[in-house]
Design an enzyme around this catalytic site. Sequence first.
Site, mmCIF file in Angstrom:
data_model
loop_
_atom_site.group_PDB
_atom_site.id
_atom_site.type_symbol
_atom_site.label_atom_id
_atom_site.label_comp_id
_atom_site.label_asym_id
_atom_site.label_seq_id
_atom_site.Cartn_x
_atom_site.Cartn_y
_atom_site.Cartn_z
ATOM 1 N N LYS A 93 0.420 -1.448 3.158
ATOM 2 C CA LYS A 93 -0.360 -0.220 3.385
ATOM 3 C C LYS A 93 0.262 0.942 2.615
ATOM 4 O O LYS A 93 1.466 1.179 2.688
ATOM 5 C CB LYS A 93 -0.432 0.104 4.887
ATOM 6 C CG LYS A 93 -1.363 1.277 5.188
ATOM 7 C CD LYS A 93 -1.656 1.382 6.673
ATOM 8 C CE LYS A 93 -2.484 2.596 7.018
ATOM 9 N NZ LYS A 93 -3.826 2.580 6.420
ATOM 10 N N HIS A 109 2.220 -0.617 10.549
ATOM 11 C CA HIS A 109 1.282 -1.385 9.717
ATOM 12 C C HIS A 109 2.057 -2.289 8.759
ATOM 13 O O HIS A 109 3.241 -2.066 8.493
ATOM 14 C CB HIS A 109 0.372 -0.456 8.904
ATOM 15 C CG HIS A 109 -0.769 0.106 9.693
ATOM 16 N ND1 HIS A 109 -0.662 1.249 10.442
ATOM 17 C CD2 HIS A 109 -2.053 -0.346 9.865
ATOM 18 C CE1 HIS A 109 -1.831 1.492 11.037
ATOM 19 N NE2 HIS A 109 -2.681 0.539 10.704
#
Length: 271
Positions: free
Chosen positions: A161, A157
């Site tokens: 995040k 990600h």
Amino acid sequence: MNDRLVSVVVVGARGRMGQTLIRTVMESETMTLVGAVDRSGGPGLGQDAGQLCGMPRSGITVTDELRPPRGAVVVDFSLAGATEANVGRCAALGAPLVLGTTGISSDTLARLHEAAETIPIVSAANFSVGITLMLRLANLAARALGPEWETEILEIHHRHKKDAPSGTALRIAKAVASARDRAVDDVVVKSRDTADQPRDKDEIGVMALRGGDSVGEHELFFFGEGERIELVHRATDRAIFARGALRAARWITTKPPGLYDMADVLSLPGF
Ligand code: NAD
């Protein structure tokens, strides 16, 4: 899929998902925006919902009052703290609800079950059609291959995040664990930095990489003797969640009261 016009009220209108939902509804020929709601006192109230997200005027003003017109579906991607009141309002007005907000408390979940006795609700932590299918494929593969195939998950990600591993990676692990009649918490391994022995045959390693602007990638590996299977999902656009939620909004218009998830929308068998 039929082409009846579906009326949609977006809750959390000013947010990242809310704006994506409004854009997607406005670009659709089979959906119409009939309401846009955001929190009291927040910026954006009183503005035209289309202009708020860089689109032409929609004729719908962003308000802080959830008042879905008869026949409209409420699509809520806002804040966990707001869910209980929004669910109560939908139940009182008989409006079907598509709920994407995550992190809701167990009390709110109980309220959701209660409301689902009178209205249809689709609730999913991940409205991506691809991820919904991948969860079923993971379960199916684990059942077919058997426990001797060692299983690992890798997720990637963007740099912003905060949580790791992702909730979706853990749900993939759960889909595999449940095929083996194991509790996911008993088999997931999130770090090996203190390991001083080889992997246990039943464990499911779930590892996270962070960097760049990746919307989200999930790779599931099944390692056999002399062969390997990989299931991969790569998200390249956050609009996948909006598209999935709006598919659910269309689906829900013909459904009786009940609490559904995205697998129901896709007619996939549960596990
Ligand atoms: P965001 O912070 O950008 O937007 C949230 C919006 O909700 C803000 O505009 C905020 O003002 C508004 N809001 C807060 N309280 C409200 C209230 N009482 N009534 C109406 N609006 C209110 O967040 P985001 O990235 O758009 O995500 C929103 C939610 O959706 C989060 O819970 C996120 O985890 C979830 N999400 C779910 C999926 C999925 O597939 N289920 C995908 C992406 C995000």
